[in-house]
Design an enzyme around this catalytic site. Structure first.
Site, PDB file in Angstrom:
ATOM      1  N   ARG A  21       0.856  -1.180   0.000  1.00 12.90           N
ATOM      2  CA  ARG A  21       0.000   0.000   0.000  1.00 12.90           C
ATOM      3  C   ARG A  21       0.897   1.236   0.000  1.00 12.90           C
ATOM      4  O   ARG A  21       2.060   1.174   0.391  1.00 12.90           O
ATOM      5  CB  ARG A  21      -0.887   0.032   1.247  1.00 12.90           C
ATOM      6  CG  ARG A  21      -1.932  -1.065   1.251  1.00 12.90           C
ATOM      7  CD  ARG A  21      -2.685  -1.100   2.577  1.00 12.90           C
ATOM      8  NE  ARG A  21      -3.551   0.057   2.766  1.00 12.90           N
ATOM      9  CZ  ARG A  21      -4.240   0.288   3.882  1.00 12.90           C
ATOM     10  NH1 ARG A  21      -4.160  -0.544   4.915  1.00 12.90           N
ATOM     11  NH2 ARG A  21      -5.010   1.357   3.980  1.00 12.90           N
ATOM     12  N   HIS A  22       0.345   2.369  -0.380  1.00  9.93           N
ATOM     13  CA  HIS A  22       1.017   3.659  -0.231  1.00  9.93           C
ATOM     14  C   HIS A  22       1.317   3.896   1.252  1.00  9.93           C
ATOM     15  O   HIS A  22       0.677   3.294   2.117  1.00  9.93           O
ATOM     16  CB  HIS A  22       0.094   4.771  -0.749  1.00  9.93           C
ATOM     17  CG  HIS A  22      -1.268   4.715  -0.115  1.00  9.93           C
ATOM     18  ND1 HIS A  22      -1.524   5.252   1.129  1.00  9.93           N
ATOM     19  CD2 HIS A  22      -2.417   4.138  -0.532  1.00  9.93           C
ATOM     20  CE1 HIS A  22      -2.785   5.026   1.448  1.00  9.93           C
ATOM     21  NE2 HIS A  22      -3.363   4.340   0.464  1.00  9.93           N
ATOM     22  N   ASN A  61      -5.938   8.812   5.606  1.00  7.56           N
ATOM     23  CA  ASN A  61      -5.874   7.662   6.526  1.00  7.56           C
ATOM     24  C   ASN A  61      -5.911   8.177   7.963  1.00  7.56           C
ATOM     25  O   ASN A  61      -6.600   7.626   8.818  1.00  7.56           O
ATOM     26  CB  ASN A  61      -4.569   6.860   6.358  1.00  7.56           C
ATOM     27  CG  ASN A  61      -4.511   6.053   5.069  1.00  7.56           C
ATOM     28  OD1 ASN A  61      -3.442   5.831   4.522  1.00  7.56           O
ATOM     29  ND2 ASN A  61      -5.649   5.589   4.577  1.00  7.56           N
ATOM     30  N   ARG A  67      -1.020   9.678  -3.430  1.00  8.38           N
ATOM     31  CA  ARG A  67      -0.412   8.940  -2.326  1.00  8.38           C
ATOM     32  C   ARG A  67       0.474   7.777  -2.796  1.00  8.38           C
ATOM     33  O   ARG A  67       1.446   7.429  -2.121  1.00  8.38           O
ATOM     34  CB  ARG A  67      -1.458   8.498  -1.296  1.00  8.38           C
ATOM     35  CG  ARG A  67      -2.667   7.733  -1.832  1.00  8.38           C
ATOM     36  CD  ARG A  67      -3.751   7.739  -0.751  1.00  8.38           C
ATOM     37  NE  ARG A  67      -4.915   6.910  -1.026  1.00  8.38           N
ATOM     38  CZ  ARG A  67      -5.961   7.301  -1.758  1.00  8.38           C
ATOM     39  NH1 ARG A  67      -5.970   8.488  -2.334  1.00  8.38           N
ATOM     40  NH2 ARG A  67      -7.010   6.503  -1.899  1.00  8.38           N
ATOM     41  N   GLU A  81      -7.701   3.375  -6.237  1.00  6.83           N
ATOM     42  CA  GLU A  81      -8.523   2.791  -5.165  1.00  6.83           C
ATOM     43  C   GLU A  81      -9.974   2.631  -5.607  1.00  6.83           C
ATOM     44  O   GLU A  81     -10.445   3.340  -6.518  1.00  6.83           O
ATOM     45  CB  GLU A  81      -8.429   3.668  -3.899  1.00  6.83           C
ATOM     46  CG  GLU A  81      -9.183   3.157  -2.667  1.00  6.83           C
ATOM     47  CD  GLU A  81      -8.827   1.731  -2.235  1.00  6.83           C
ATOM     48  OE1 GLU A  81      -8.912   0.791  -3.076  1.00  6.83           O
ATOM     49  OE2 GLU A  81      -8.493   1.545  -1.052  1.00  6.83           O
ATOM     50  N   HIS A 127      -3.429   0.417  -3.404  1.00  3.67           N
ATOM     51  CA  HIS A 127      -4.388   0.747  -2.340  1.00  3.67           C
ATOM     52  C   HIS A 127      -4.982  -0.536  -1.768  1.00  3.67           C
ATOM     53  O   HIS A 127      -4.987  -1.574  -2.421  1.00  3.67           O
ATOM     54  CB  HIS A 127      -5.498   1.609  -2.925  1.00  3.67           C
ATOM     55  CG  HIS A 127      -4.994   2.810  -3.648  1.00  3.67           C
ATOM     56  ND1 HIS A 127      -4.842   4.042  -3.045  1.00  3.67           N
ATOM     57  CD2 HIS A 127      -4.561   2.962  -4.925  1.00  3.67           C
ATOM     58  CE1 HIS A 127      -4.350   4.904  -3.927  1.00  3.67           C
ATOM     59  NE2 HIS A 127      -4.179   4.279  -5.080  1.00  3.67           N
TER      60      HIS A 127
HETATM   61  O1  G3H Z   1     -10.853   3.487   0.939  1.00  2.00           O
HETATM   62  C1  G3H Z   1     -11.114   2.283   0.893  1.00  2.00           C
HETATM   63  C2  G3H Z   1     -10.402   1.270   1.689  1.00  2.00           C
HETATM   64  O2  G3H Z   1      -9.045   1.149   1.428  1.00  2.00           O
HETATM   65  C3  G3H Z   1     -11.080  -0.039   1.464  1.00  2.00           C
HETATM   66  O3  G3H Z   1     -11.692  -0.311   2.638  1.00  2.00           O
HETATM   67  O4  G3H Z   1     -13.374  -1.686   1.388  1.00  2.00           O
HETATM   68  O5  G3H Z   1     -12.719  -2.202   3.776  1.00  2.00           O
HETATM   69  O6  G3H Z   1     -14.097  -0.185   3.229  1.00  2.00           O
HETATM   70  P1  G3H Z   1     -13.047  -1.135   2.755  1.00  2.00           P
END
Ligand code: G3H
Length: 195
Positions: free
Chosen positions: A8-9, A15, A60, A81, A147
């Protein structure tokens, strides 16, 4: 066998604030990770002249790749993402309060739930297909800086995890997942560079 390094970044400002989506830059700790990642990659891929660094088109990941020198960098929109549509920029708490039906539908079926005007995990898996084809074709190592949702899908593909598990696979920040594809199958190593 050539490795694929997934990460990941570094931690982003969003975050830190608990906001999803967006296009924020890195926090102090995220910037520190970008430097640690660069030394790691330069050491690990020292003898690999043809390695490349793949990022998304979001700040990012580009900033995380920035300190890495000596390798070509390629930006893929397909590595962006998951698009949270109308929920982009919100915290999970805000979504729960202002869009309880959306929050509930996603909780019930995170894999198939599509954010209004955005994407589902299934959409992300589908758009990653060209990236996967290209990764399979590469003879040289690739560092993929992307991401969480995208890496869940990529990791699940290489680690052969069932589709239903994809949305809940843990892809921690500041950790490199090294995938080696050899004759004996897929091997995995993790390097946690910082907390
Ligand atoms: O911004 C999105 C997240 O990196 C993904 O999270 O799919 O668990 O809500 P999630």
């Amino acid at each position: 066998p050539r490795p694929i390094l997934l990460t990941r970044h570094g931690e982003s400002m969003d975050n830190v604030r608990g906001r999803i989506g967006g296009d924020s830059s890195l926090s102090e700790s995220g910037q520190l990770y970008s430097r640690k990642l660069a030394s790691f990659v330069e050491k690990r891929l020292k003898s690999e002249r043809t390695a490349s660094i793949w990022t998304s088109t979001l700040q990012r990941t580009i900033l995380t790749a920035h300190p890495i020198i000596g390798f070509p960098k390629i930006q893929w929109r397909a590595l962006d993402e998951i698009n949270a549509g109308v929920c982009d920029g919100m915290t999970y708490d805000e979504i729960k309060k202002s869009k309880p039906e959306e929050y509930e539908s996603r909780r019930k079926d995170k894999l198939r739930y599509r954010y209004p005007r955005g994407e589902s995990y299934l959409d992300v898996i589908q758009r990653l297909e060209p990236v996967i084809i290209e990764l399979e074709r590469q003879r040289a190592p690739v560092v993929v800086i992307a991401h969480q949702a995208v890496l869940r899908a990529l990791y699940a593909y290489f680690a052969d995890k069932p589709l239903e598990e994809v949305p809940n696979i843990e892809i921690p920040l500041h950790t490199i997942i090294e995938i080696q594809m050899g004759v004996a199958g897929v091997q995995e190593k993790r390097y946690k560079l910082m907390d």
